[in-house]
Design a protein around this motif. Structure first.
Motif, PDB file in Angstrom:
ATOM      1  N   GLU A  15       0.842  -1.185   0.000  1.00 36.14           N
ATOM      2  CA  GLU A  15       0.000   0.000   0.000  1.00 36.14           C
ATOM      3  C   GLU A  15       0.877   1.233   0.000  1.00 36.14           C
ATOM      4  O   GLU A  15       2.066   1.179   0.336  1.00 36.14           O
ATOM      5  N   THR A  16       0.286   2.344  -0.405  1.00 37.89           N
ATOM      6  CA  THR A  16       1.035   3.570  -0.623  1.00 37.89           C
ATOM      7  C   THR A  16       0.362   4.724   0.096  1.00 37.89           C
ATOM      8  O   THR A  16      -0.865   4.817   0.128  1.00 37.89           O
ATOM      9  N   THR A  17       1.182   5.605   0.666  1.00 31.42           N
ATOM     10  CA  THR A  17       0.662   6.806   1.309  1.00 31.42           C
ATOM     11  C   THR A  17       1.626   7.952   1.070  1.00 31.42           C
ATOM     12  O   THR A  17       2.823   7.742   0.858  1.00 31.42           O
ATOM     13  N   GLY A  18       1.115   9.179   1.079  1.00 28.10           N
ATOM     14  CA  GLY A  18       1.957  10.359   0.993  1.00 28.10           C
ATOM     15  C   GLY A  18       2.180  10.857  -0.417  1.00 28.10           C
ATOM     16  O   GLY A  18       1.667  10.309  -1.397  1.00 28.10           O
ATOM     17  N   ARG A  19       2.984  11.907  -0.499  1.00 28.31           N
ATOM     18  CA  ARG A  19       3.321  12.528  -1.774  1.00 28.31           C
ATOM     19  C   ARG A  19       4.789  12.894  -1.777  1.00 28.31           C
ATOM     20  O   ARG A  19       5.345  13.305  -0.754  1.00 28.31           O
ATOM     21  N   GLY A  20       5.422  12.760  -2.941  1.00 29.77           N
ATOM     22  CA  GLY A  20       6.830  13.086  -3.067  1.00 29.77           C
ATOM     23  C   GLY A  20       7.596  11.941  -3.686  1.00 29.77           C
ATOM     24  O   GLY A  20       6.997  11.012  -4.242  1.00 29.77           O
ATOM     25  N   ASP A  34       0.695  -4.626   8.893  1.00 27.47           N
ATOM     26  CA  ASP A  34      -0.248  -4.427   9.990  1.00 27.47           C
ATOM     27  C   ASP A  34       0.265  -4.960  11.322  1.00 27.47           C
ATOM     28  O   ASP A  34      -0.486  -5.056  12.285  1.00 27.47           O
ATOM     29  N   PHE A  35       1.544  -5.299  11.377  1.00 28.30           N
ATOM     30  CA  PHE A  35       2.088  -5.863  12.607  1.00 28.30           C
ATOM     31  C   PHE A  35       3.576  -5.507  12.677  1.00 28.30           C
ATOM     32  O   PHE A  35       4.424  -6.260  12.228  1.00 28.30           O
ATOM     33  N   GLY A  36       3.846  -4.339  13.194  1.00 24.39           N
ATOM     34  CA  GLY A  36       5.213  -3.870  13.249  1.00 24.39           C
ATOM     35  C   GLY A  36       5.286  -2.364  13.075  1.00 24.39           C
ATOM     36  O   GLY A  36       4.261  -1.679  13.074  1.00 24.39           O
ATOM     37  N   PRO A  37       6.475  -1.826  12.893  1.00 20.04           N
ATOM     38  CA  PRO A  37       6.659  -0.373  12.887  1.00 20.04           C
ATOM     39  C   PRO A  37       6.417   0.309  11.557  1.00 20.04           C
ATOM     40  O   PRO A  37       6.424   1.540  11.488  1.00 20.04           O
ATOM     41  N   ALA A  38       6.219  -0.429  10.466  1.00 19.31           N
ATOM     42  CA  ALA A  38       6.210   0.179   9.136  1.00 19.31           C
ATOM     43  C   ALA A  38       5.110   1.218   8.971  1.00 19.31           C
ATOM     44  O   ALA A  38       5.343   2.309   8.435  1.00 19.31           O
ATOM     45  N   ARG A  39       3.909   0.904   9.415  1.00 20.88           N
ATOM     46  CA  ARG A  39       2.797   1.832   9.182  1.00 20.88           C
ATOM     47  C   ARG A  39       3.007   3.145   9.935  1.00 20.88           C
ATOM     48  O   ARG A  39       2.802   4.233   9.387  1.00 20.88           O
ATOM     49  N   ALA A  40       3.424   3.069  11.185  1.00 26.32           N
ATOM     50  CA  ALA A  40       3.656   4.296  11.958  1.00 26.32           C
ATOM     51  C   ALA A  40       4.776   5.122  11.342  1.00 26.32           C
ATOM     52  O   ALA A  40       4.695   6.355  11.279  1.00 26.32           O
ATOM     53  N   ALA A  42       5.656   5.073   8.147  1.00 24.66           N
ATOM     54  CA  ALA A  42       5.136   5.624   6.892  1.00 24.66           C
ATOM     55  C   ALA A  42       4.322   6.883   7.146  1.00 24.66           C
ATOM     56  O   ALA A  42       4.411   7.858   6.383  1.00 24.66           O
ATOM     57  N   GLU A  43       3.535   6.882   8.192  1.00 23.64           N
ATOM     58  CA  GLU A  43       2.727   8.059   8.510  1.00 23.64           C
ATOM     59  C   GLU A  43       3.608   9.269   8.817  1.00 23.64           C
ATOM     60  O   GLU A  43       3.282  10.399   8.451  1.00 23.64           O
ATOM     61  N   LEU A 254      12.812   8.354  14.661  1.00 17.83           N
ATOM     62  CA  LEU A 254      13.553   7.898  13.490  1.00 17.83           C
ATOM     63  C   LEU A 254      13.268   8.738  12.254  1.00 17.83           C
ATOM     64  O   LEU A 254      14.183   9.039  11.464  1.00 17.83           O
ATOM     65  N   ALA A 255      12.018   9.125  12.061  1.00 20.11           N
ATOM     66  CA  ALA A 255      11.615   9.797  10.823  1.00 20.11           C
ATOM     67  C   ALA A 255      12.429  11.053  10.514  1.00 20.11           C
ATOM     68  O   ALA A 255      12.819  11.256   9.356  1.00 20.11           O
ATOM     69  N   PRO A 256      12.719  11.931  11.489  1.00 18.00           N
ATOM     70  CA  PRO A 256      13.493  13.132  11.141  1.00 18.00           C
ATOM     71  C   PRO A 256      14.871  12.821  10.557  1.00 18.00           C
ATOM     72  O   PRO A 256      15.326  13.502   9.635  1.00 18.00           O
ATOM     73  N   ALA A 257      15.525  11.788  11.075  1.00 19.56           N
ATOM     74  CA  ALA A 257      16.835  11.417  10.553  1.00 19.56           C
ATOM     75  C   ALA A 257      16.724  10.885   9.132  1.00 19.56           C
ATOM     76  O   ALA A 257      17.584  11.154   8.275  1.00 19.56           O
ATOM     77  N   VAL A 258      15.682  10.105   8.876  1.00 17.44           N
ATOM     78  CA  VAL A 258      15.454   9.585   7.527  1.00 17.44           C
ATOM     79  C   VAL A 258      15.190  10.722   6.557  1.00 17.44           C
ATOM     80  O   VAL A 258      15.774  10.802   5.475  1.00 17.44           O
ATOM     81  N   LYS A 259      14.319  11.645   6.945  1.00 24.22           N
ATOM     82  CA  LYS A 259      13.996  12.791   6.087  1.00 24.22           C
ATOM     83  C   LYS A 259      15.240  13.609   5.778  1.00 24.22           C
ATOM     84  O   LYS A 259      15.480  14.005   4.628  1.00 24.22           O
ATOM     85  N   GLU A 260      16.020  13.886   6.808  1.00 20.21           N
ATOM     86  CA  GLU A 260      17.199  14.731   6.634  1.00 20.21           C
ATOM     87  C   GLU A 260      18.157  14.104   5.620  1.00 20.21           C
ATOM     88  O   GLU A 260      18.653  14.782   4.715  1.00 20.21           O
TER      89      GLU A 260
END
Length: 264
Positions: A15-20, A34-40, A42-43, A254-260
């Motif tokens: 499944e896909t979410t977001g833009r860019g 649906d069982f683990g950190p991926a969905r959170a 991704a958000e 984690l997300a801010p480091a990935v984005k940066e």
């Protein structure tokens, strides 16, 4: 739910979410969409990327064509890469980080990569995993002892016995038992990287993508040493620590480091 068809005909659900720009997330052991950190995660990343999360083969809504092999899991990622437009960023966590590194070694469409705590054992900061470990897990699964396989795995990665006993009483234990058959898959992907010896950098010598390897400042020392070792083995590897974090991913940290890293 969208799917892609891998080279061997296996259906892979995603499944896909977001833009860019496209970003594919690769789960570690015993996880799926649906069982683990991926969905959170991704958000948290959806404001900057088109994020693709998927069920690795044998998990969730994806198929599990036999015989399984690491190469077929890379084929699954190749199919997802095509669906994402042929070019994407890549993130992998734990054993999924090892799969992601192997995929980047074979698939040039991954242009930048972030890896979190590959669970190697590269020195004597923890006991090496015995050669009998994976065959023992496989034997338990073959005789239907999924709980035994899970208990053995969790104790090996450092979960205290009383905590495992409590886990067995929770509803999630049934979900984990449904994923236990994939434990040998991840242990095979790790290969000979758990013997307490330095990594063989030739395994990833064809990775052309700049790659950031992250660890958590509160993670076990052997995992932190493994992350640094992988960063040094990659042709364009960098290493960074997230203070206060552990092997259990917290998406907001984690997300801010990935984005940066992916946007600079």
């Amino acid at each position: 739910m969208p799917t892609v068809t891998s080279a061997d005909g296996t259906t892979i659900a995603y499944e896909t979410t977001g833009r860019g720009p496209a970003l594919i997330l690769v789960d570690g052991s015993l996880c799926h969409r649906d069982f683990g950190p991926a969905r959170a995660l991704a958000e948290q990343l959806a404001d900057r990327f088109t994020v693709h999360i998927y069920d690795r083969r044998g998990r969730g809504a994806s198929g599990d064509t036999q015989p399984w092999s690491p190469e077929r899991e890379i084929d699954d990622l190749a199919a997802l890469l095509d669906a994402a437009g042929g070019e994407a960023y890549l993130f992998g966590a734990s054993s999924g980080a090892v799969l992601a590194a192997d995929a980047a070694n074979r698939l040039p469409g991954f242009t930048r990569v972030v890896l979190y705590e590959p669970p190697f054992i590269v020195d004597d900061t923890r006991p090496a995993r015995p050669a009998t470990f994976r065959p023992g897990i496989e034997a338990m699964i073959a005789r239907g002892d999924d709980s035994g396989a899970l208990k053995t795995f969790f104790r090996d990665v450092g979960v205290p016995g009383p905590v495992v006993a409590i886990m067995k009483l929770t509803p999630n234990w049934k979900k984990l038992k449904g994923l236990a058959h994939t434990l040998p898959y991840d242990l095979t992907i790790l290969g000979d990287t758990s013997r307490g010896e330095p990594l063989d950098s030739s395994r990833w010598s064809a990775v052309t993508a700049p790659t950031l390897v992250l660890d958590g400042g509160k993670s076990p020392q052997y995992m932190r040493n493994a992350a640094r070792a992988l960063s040094e083995a990659l042709p364009k590897g960098e290493y960074r620590t997230l203070p206060g974090q552990t092997h259990i991913i917290k998406a907001k940290a984690l997300a801010p480091a990935v984005k940066e890293y992916l946007t600079t």
